[in-house]
Design a protein around this motif. Structure first.
Motif, PDB file in Angstrom:
ATOM      1  N   ASP A  45      -6.853   0.806  -4.792  1.00  0.00           N
ATOM      2  CA  ASP A  45      -6.472   2.179  -4.578  1.00  0.00           C
ATOM      3  C   ASP A  45      -5.255   2.072  -3.305  1.00  0.00           C
ATOM      4  O   ASP A  45      -4.462   1.171  -3.032  1.00  0.00           O
ATOM      5  CB  ASP A  45      -7.073   2.428  -2.951  1.00  0.00           C
ATOM      6  CG  ASP A  45      -7.012   3.408  -2.405  1.00  0.00           C
ATOM      7  OD1 ASP A  45      -7.018   4.928  -2.924  1.00  0.00           O
ATOM      8  OD2 ASP A  45      -7.021   3.965  -1.499  1.00  0.00           O
ATOM      9  N   ARG A  46      -4.249   3.223  -3.925  1.00  0.00           N
ATOM     10  CA  ARG A  46      -2.540   2.981  -3.391  1.00  0.00           C
ATOM     11  C   ARG A  46      -1.537   1.739  -3.558  1.00  0.00           C
ATOM     12  O   ARG A  46      -0.788   2.011  -3.003  1.00  0.00           O
ATOM     13  CB  ARG A  46      -3.127   3.532  -1.769  1.00  0.00           C
ATOM     14  CG  ARG A  46      -3.978   4.842  -2.080  1.00  0.00           C
ATOM     15  CD  ARG A  46      -3.178   4.973  -0.066  1.00  0.00           C
ATOM     16  NE  ARG A  46      -4.322   4.794   0.539  1.00  0.00           N
ATOM     17  CZ  ARG A  46      -3.781   3.752   1.692  1.00  0.00           C
ATOM     18  NH1 ARG A  46      -1.889   3.855   1.741  1.00  0.00           N
ATOM     19  NH2 ARG A  46      -4.434   3.420   2.473  1.00  0.00           N
ATOM     20  N   GLU A  92      -0.227  -2.262   5.807  1.00  0.00           N
ATOM     21  CA  GLU A  92       0.634  -1.626   5.315  1.00  0.00           C
ATOM     22  C   GLU A  92       1.867  -0.530   7.074  1.00  0.00           C
ATOM     23  O   GLU A  92       2.289   0.144   6.645  1.00  0.00           O
ATOM     24  CB  GLU A  92      -0.089  -0.172   4.898  1.00  0.00           C
ATOM     25  CG  GLU A  92      -1.671   0.388   5.855  1.00  0.00           C
ATOM     26  CD  GLU A  92      -1.889   1.392   4.914  1.00  0.00           C
ATOM     27  OE1 GLU A  92      -1.767   2.052   4.859  1.00  0.00           O
ATOM     28  OE2 GLU A  92      -3.616   1.186   4.967  1.00  0.00           O
ATOM     29  N   ARG A 119       0.658  -1.330  -0.250  1.00  0.00           N
ATOM     30  CA  ARG A 119       0.028  -0.024   0.054  1.00  0.00           C
ATOM     31  C   ARG A 119       0.561   1.242  -0.125  1.00  0.00           C
ATOM     32  O   ARG A 119       1.627   1.254   1.190  1.00  0.00           O
ATOM     33  CB  ARG A 119      -0.871  -0.242   1.198  1.00  0.00           C
ATOM     34  CG  ARG A 119      -2.015  -1.470   0.864  1.00  0.00           C
ATOM     35  CD  ARG A 119      -3.669  -0.263   1.121  1.00  0.00           C
ATOM     36  NE  ARG A 119      -4.431  -0.539   0.996  1.00  0.00           N
ATOM     37  CZ  ARG A 119      -5.917  -0.233   0.618  1.00  0.00           C
ATOM     38  NH1 ARG A 119      -5.706   0.018  -0.736  1.00  0.00           N
ATOM     39  NH2 ARG A 119      -6.333  -1.072   0.391  1.00  0.00           N
ATOM     40  N   ASP A 120       0.588   2.359  -0.966  1.00  0.00           N
ATOM     41  CA  ASP A 120       1.401   3.324  -0.679  1.00  0.00           C
ATOM     42  C   ASP A 120       0.631   4.066   0.310  1.00  0.00           C
ATOM     43  O   ASP A 120      -0.176   4.078   0.651  1.00  0.00           O
ATOM     44  CB  ASP A 120       1.505   3.635  -2.736  1.00  0.00           C
ATOM     45  CG  ASP A 120       2.072   4.641  -2.771  1.00  0.00           C
ATOM     46  OD1 ASP A 120       3.231   5.163  -2.186  1.00  0.00           O
ATOM     47  OD2 ASP A 120       2.408   4.583  -3.845  1.00  0.00           O
ATOM     48  N   ALA A 121       1.833   5.377   0.718  1.00  0.00           N
ATOM     49  CA  ALA A 121       1.448   6.714   1.405  1.00  0.00           C
ATOM     50  C   ALA A 121       0.322   7.077   1.378  1.00  0.00           C
ATOM     51  O   ALA A 121      -0.599   7.652   1.681  1.00  0.00           O
ATOM     52  CB  ALA A 121       2.732   6.994   1.999  1.00  0.00           C
ATOM     53  N   THR A 122       0.175   7.491  -0.585  1.00  0.00           N
ATOM     54  CA  THR A 122      -0.370   8.138  -1.224  1.00  0.00           C
ATOM     55  C   THR A 122      -0.273   7.587  -2.263  1.00  0.00           C
ATOM     56  O   THR A 122       0.034   7.123  -3.022  1.00  0.00           O
ATOM     57  CB  THR A 122      -0.160  10.092  -1.226  1.00  0.00           C
ATOM     58  OG1 THR A 122       1.091  10.038  -2.353  1.00  0.00           O
ATOM     59  CG2 THR A 122       0.224  10.492  -0.222  1.00  0.00           C
ATOM     60  N   GLU A 123      -1.667   8.140  -3.211  1.00  0.00           N
ATOM     61  CA  GLU A 123      -2.218   7.592  -4.472  1.00  0.00           C
ATOM     62  C   GLU A 123      -1.225   7.915  -5.929  1.00  0.00           C
ATOM     63  O   GLU A 123      -1.151   9.501  -5.187  1.00  0.00           O
ATOM     64  CB  GLU A 123      -3.600   7.692  -4.890  1.00  0.00           C
ATOM     65  CG  GLU A 123      -3.928   6.866  -5.878  1.00  0.00           C
ATOM     66  CD  GLU A 123      -5.657   6.416  -6.263  1.00  0.00           C
ATOM     67  OE1 GLU A 123      -6.091   5.964  -5.247  1.00  0.00           O
ATOM     68  OE2 GLU A 123      -5.963   7.507  -7.049  1.00  0.00           O
ATOM     69  N   SER A 124       0.085   7.650  -6.309  1.00  0.00           N
ATOM     70  CA  SER A 124       1.125   8.084  -6.760  1.00  0.00           C
ATOM     71  C   SER A 124       0.742   6.840  -8.366  1.00  0.00           C
ATOM     72  O   SER A 124       1.480   5.585  -8.252  1.00  0.00           O
ATOM     73  CB  SER A 124       2.060   8.161  -5.680  1.00  0.00           C
ATOM     74  OG  SER A 124       2.043   8.222  -4.736  1.00  0.00           O
ATOM     75  N   TYR A 125       0.104   7.380  -9.504  1.00  0.00           N
ATOM     76  CA  TYR A 125       0.130   6.621 -10.557  1.00  0.00           C
ATOM     77  C   TYR A 125       0.660   7.276 -11.986  1.00  0.00           C
ATOM     78  O   TYR A 125       0.833   6.720 -12.220  1.00  0.00           O
ATOM     79  CB  TYR A 125      -1.622   6.476 -11.211  1.00  0.00           C
ATOM     80  CG  TYR A 125      -1.561   5.451 -10.508  1.00  0.00           C
ATOM     81  CD1 TYR A 125      -0.731   4.379  -9.064  1.00  0.00           C
ATOM     82  CD2 TYR A 125      -3.023   5.184  -9.218  1.00  0.00           C
ATOM     83  CE1 TYR A 125      -1.653   3.376  -8.876  1.00  0.00           C
ATOM     84  CE2 TYR A 125      -3.331   4.252  -9.093  1.00  0.00           C
ATOM     85  CZ  TYR A 125      -2.745   3.303  -7.893  1.00  0.00           C
ATOM     86  OH  TYR A 125      -3.382   2.416  -7.300  1.00  0.00           O
ATOM     87  N   ASN A 167       1.109  -0.596  -4.542  1.00  0.00           N
ATOM     88  CA  ASN A 167       2.696   0.184  -5.101  1.00  0.00           C
ATOM     89  C   ASN A 167       3.275  -1.526  -4.992  1.00  0.00           C
ATOM     90  O   ASN A 167       2.901  -2.104  -4.733  1.00  0.00           O
ATOM     91  CB  ASN A 167       2.995   0.687  -3.360  1.00  0.00           C
ATOM     92  CG  ASN A 167       4.957   1.458  -3.567  1.00  0.00           C
ATOM     93  OD1 ASN A 167       5.773   0.274  -3.668  1.00  0.00           O
ATOM     94  ND2 ASN A 167       5.720   2.319  -3.809  1.00  0.00           N
TER      95      ASN A 167
END
Length: 202
Positions: A102-103, A157, A78-84, A105
């Motif tokens: 969602d999110r 996470e 799981r990413d810390a924030t959504e980063s696409y 990584n």
């Protein structure tokens, strides 16, 4: 260890340049894409696990090891924030999915090679570049689109941490993925902690 010449042989067999010109050029211009192209062109249609190099393990990765034994579905962090790096409407339109994970990584990315539709990936990559340009995060966006509508799960996470902050000598998490501004903790705190553990066990 798979030598470069052998990798190119596998690429030519699976995604030949004359049929997949965008993917073959993009993996040169944007090496992150090789986590998809070069890994999943290797022999075997089953699960493969990719781990980023800017990560450190501090505890036994039980959840990760369990997935490797069961090999069921896909596995990500799981990413810390959504980063696409690309808009959700474009990703949804291209993938035809009802939603995008969602999110997601790709510091940890476990999936079967037979879940990648190379012609679809060629089209997605070309269209993303044409409509919204190049992004450092494109490989992560493409992976999220592959996972959309399929069975996948995330590592806990709280234990498998993206963008960690080390606050003391004891590190309770299992895995740290030192993205972006976490690089300071990676070099100044994380590695010394690992080296100290190694020395004390010798």
């Amino acid at each position: 260890i798979v030598r470069s010449a052998q990798v190119h042989k596998y690429l030519d067999e699976t995604i030949p340049a004359e049929e997949f010109p965008v993917l073959r050029q993009r993996r040169i211009d944007y090496p992150h894409l090789r986590k998809l192209t070069d890994i999943h062109c290797l022999p075997g249609a089953g699960p493969k696990l990719v781990l980023d190099s800017d990560m450190l393990f501090f505890q036994k990765p039980v959840q990760l090891l369990n997935w490797m034994q069961s090999q069921r579905g896909m596995l990500f962090m799981r990413d810390a924030t959504e980063s696409y790096g690309y808009s959700k409407p474009l990703m949804l339109a291209l993938s035809g999915a009802a939603s995008i994970p969602d999110r997601l990584n790709v510091g940890v990315a476990g999936m079967s090679s037979n879940q990648i539709n190379w012609r679809e990936l060629e089209h997605w990559t070309a269209t993303m570049l044409k409509k919204e340009g190049s992004s450092y995060l494109q490989e992560q966006a493409l992976t999220a689109m592959i996972a959309a509508g399929r069975e996948y799960k995330f590592l806990d996470e709280d234990l498998y941490k993206v963008l960690p902050i080390i606050r003391g000598q004891h590190i309770p998490e299992t895995l740290h993925h030192y993205v972006a501004e976490a690089k300071y903790d990676y070099f100044v705190k994380g590695w010394p902690s690992i080296l100290s553990t190694i020395r004390s066990s010798c």
